[in-house]
Design a protein around this motif. Structure first.
Motif, mmCIF file in Angstrom:
data_model
loop_
_atom_site.group_PDB
_atom_site.id
_atom_site.type_symbol
_atom_site.label_atom_id
_atom_site.label_comp_id
_atom_site.label_asym_id
_atom_site.label_seq_id
_atom_site.Cartn_x
_atom_site.Cartn_y
_atom_site.Cartn_z
ATOM 1 N N ALA A 107 -0.347 42.161 86.402
ATOM 2 C CA ALA A 107 -0.386 42.692 87.764
ATOM 3 C C ALA A 107 0.253 41.725 88.755
ATOM 4 N N ALA A 108 0.002 40.435 88.570
ATOM 5 C CA ALA A 108 0.585 39.436 89.469
ATOM 6 C C ALA A 108 2.096 39.376 89.301
ATOM 7 N N SER A 109 2.559 39.446 88.070
ATOM 8 C CA SER A 109 3.997 39.434 87.810
ATOM 9 C C SER A 109 4.685 40.631 88.443
ATOM 10 N N TRP A 110 4.132 41.811 88.210
ATOM 11 C CA TRP A 110 4.706 43.038 88.778
ATOM 12 C C TRP A 110 4.555 43.040 90.297
ATOM 13 N N GLY A 111 3.391 42.632 90.769
ATOM 14 C CA GLY A 111 3.144 42.614 92.209
ATOM 15 C C GLY A 111 4.120 41.722 92.944
ATOM 16 N N GLU A 112 4.403 40.550 92.380
ATOM 17 C CA GLU A 112 5.372 39.659 93.015
ATOM 18 C C GLU A 112 6.766 40.284 93.013
ATOM 19 N N ALA A 113 7.124 40.927 91.912
ATOM 20 C CA ALA A 113 8.458 41.524 91.795
ATOM 21 C C ALA A 113 8.679 42.664 92.784
ATOM 22 N N ILE A 114 7.623 43.436 93.078
ATOM 23 C CA ILE A 114 7.786 44.611 93.955
ATOM 24 C C ILE A 114 7.328 44.345 95.386
ATOM 25 N N GLY A 115 6.906 43.122 95.669
ATOM 26 C CA GLY A 115 6.527 42.776 97.027
ATOM 27 C C GLY A 115 5.156 43.259 97.463
ATOM 28 N N ALA A 116 4.250 43.435 96.506
ATOM 29 C CA ALA A 116 2.882 43.869 96.845
ATOM 30 C C ALA A 116 2.119 42.736 97.528
ATOM 31 N N LYS A 117 1.118 43.110 98.302
ATOM 32 C CA LYS A 117 0.276 42.139 98.992
ATOM 33 C C LYS A 117 -1.089 41.982 98.336
ATOM 34 N N LYS A 118 -1.520 43.005 97.612
ATOM 35 C CA LYS A 118 -2.851 42.985 97.012
ATOM 36 C C LYS A 118 -2.798 43.459 95.567
ATOM 37 N N ILE A 119 -3.781 43.006 94.793
ATOM 38 C CA ILE A 119 -4.058 43.539 93.460
ATOM 39 C C ILE A 119 -5.508 44.006 93.487
ATOM 40 N N PHE A 120 -5.724 45.282 93.265
ATOM 41 C CA PHE A 120 -7.084 45.831 93.230
ATOM 42 C C PHE A 120 -7.545 45.961 91.783
ATOM 43 N N ILE A 121 -8.739 45.454 91.516
ATOM 44 C CA ILE A 121 -9.326 45.556 90.183
ATOM 45 C C ILE A 121 -10.791 45.964 90.331
ATOM 46 N N GLY A 122 -11.251 46.869 89.471
ATOM 47 C CA GLY A 122 -12.587 47.441 89.604
ATOM 48 C C GLY A 122 -13.669 46.710 88.847
ATOM 49 N N VAL A 123 -13.577 45.384 88.752
ATOM 50 C CA VAL A 123 -14.612 44.632 88.032
ATOM 51 C C VAL A 123 -15.920 44.660 88.816
ATOM 52 N N ASN A 124 -17.011 44.471 88.071
ATOM 53 C CA ASN A 124 -18.347 44.570 88.653
ATOM 54 C C ASN A 124 -19.262 43.578 87.955
ATOM 55 N N GLN A 125 -20.042 42.834 88.716
ATOM 56 C CA GLN A 125 -20.938 41.837 88.112
ATOM 57 C C GLN A 125 -22.422 42.176 88.303
ATOM 58 N N ILE A 126 -22.705 43.419 88.675
ATOM 59 C CA ILE A 126 -24.098 43.850 88.828
ATOM 60 C C ILE A 126 -24.514 44.686 87.611
ATOM 61 N N ASP A 127 -24.090 45.958 87.568
ATOM 62 C CA ASP A 127 -24.351 46.794 86.384
ATOM 63 C C ASP A 127 -23.132 46.716 85.473
ATOM 64 N N PHE A 128 -23.087 45.682 84.633
ATOM 65 C CA PHE A 128 -21.956 45.521 83.737
ATOM 66 C C PHE A 128 -22.462 44.978 82.410
ATOM 67 N N SER A 129 -21.554 44.821 81.462
ATOM 68 C CA SER A 129 -21.969 44.476 80.105
ATOM 69 C C SER A 129 -22.058 42.976 79.842
ATOM 70 N N GLY A 130 -21.856 42.160 80.861
ATOM 71 C CA GLY A 130 -21.959 40.718 80.671
ATOM 72 C C GLY A 130 -20.644 40.031 80.373
ATOM 73 N N TYR A 131 -19.534 40.674 80.689
ATOM 74 C CA TYR A 131 -18.227 40.083 80.406
ATOM 75 C C TYR A 131 -17.955 38.917 81.368
ATOM 76 N N PRO A 132 -17.557 37.749 80.867
ATOM 77 C CA PRO A 132 -17.316 36.603 81.751
ATOM 78 C C PRO A 132 -16.129 36.792 82.690
ATOM 79 N N ASP A 133 -15.184 37.669 82.340
ATOM 80 C CA ASP A 133 -14.010 37.870 83.199
ATOM 81 C C ASP A 133 -14.217 38.999 84.215
ATOM 82 N N CYS A 134 -15.485 39.304 84.498
ATOM 83 C CA CYS A 134 -15.821 40.278 85.536
ATOM 84 C C CYS A 134 -16.611 39.620 86.673
ATOM 85 N N ARG A 135 -16.645 38.299 86.699
ATOM 86 C CA ARG A 135 -17.466 37.588 87.675
ATOM 87 C C ARG A 135 -16.662 37.165 88.907
#
Length: 222
Positions: A107-135
């Motif tokens: 996303a960062a690679s593509w975002g930089e190439a197309i001039g995006a300002k934000k990357i939105f990701i739907g991670v959640n650290q409340i009701d989630f399965s305990g994944y460390p990359d969702c914190r």
């Protein structure tokens, strides 16, 4: 004044679809979907394309990361590991090693190439399965990595608007914003009828039950 462009990581699950709804309020949309050998890949792609028809993003990128399946280490991608139907202790077997790190890098690679300002990701650290990359700590660290690893003029930042919401709060937000939950898919196992038993299905069904609403996607009969 023209709105800025935002990359939205869209798996086709309910969280990422709500995240897309949030992004659409203030940004032009660029949808990124990653196929990485997950067991529900075909259904996720089908739903992603339907969500594209609904949201009508300006740009669409379907990326492939087959190396995640080759690396293994997760029941989401390994044919030798079944998707569990019971709650697991510690980090669950459905955790794909550093998956969100890989996705955010794309996303960062593509975002930089197309001039995006934000990357939105739907991670959640409340009701989630305990994944460390969702914190929150992971998102903050990755924002620093993007700042350090992109051109000085690049202004690209990760937004995780669902990070501290419970699953029912995410559902209610989506209903308020008109998110088409009937076009989403959460099941880890199946591609026709959702199993209703994997961790992702259980969290989803619990939220709909608590909200007193019938989940619009089809489930297997008991």
């Amino acid at each position: 004044m023209e709105k800025d462009l935002a990359v939205v990581l869209l798996s086709s699950g309910m969280d990422s679809a709500v995240c897309a709804s949030v992004a659409s309020l203030n940004y032009r949309l660029a949808f990124l979907h990653v196929q990485y050998g997950q067991k529900s890949a075909a259904k996720e792609l089908e739903c992603f394309l339907k969500l594209c028809d609904f949201f009508k993003p300006e740009k669409v990128l379907i990326a492939e990361a087959p190396f995640l399946k080759k690396i293994g280490g997760s029941s989401l991608v390994s044919e030798d590991l079944p998707i569990p139907e019971e709650e697991e202790e510690g980090i669950p077997s459905t955790y794909v090693p550093f998956r969100n790190g890989v996705f955010l890098s794309i996303a960062a690679s593509w975002g930089e190439a197309i001039g995006a300002k934000k990357i939105f990701i739907g991670v959640n650290q409340i009701d989630f399965s305990g994944y460390p990359d969702c914190r929150d700590s992971f998102i903050r660290a990755f924002n620093l990595a993007i700042k350090e690893g992109t051109k000085p003029e690049t202004q690209l930042e990760i937004e995780a608007p669902l990070l501290n919401l419970s699953k029912i709060e995410i559902l209610k937000l989506g209903l308020k914003l008109g998110t088409p939950f009937e076009l989403t898919w959460s099941c880890y196992k199946n591609t026709e009828l959702a199993c209703g038993k994997c961790a992702s299905c259980r969290l989803r069904l619990k939220a709909f039950k608590e909200a007193g609403i019938k989940d619009p996607i089809p489930y297997q009969e008991e």
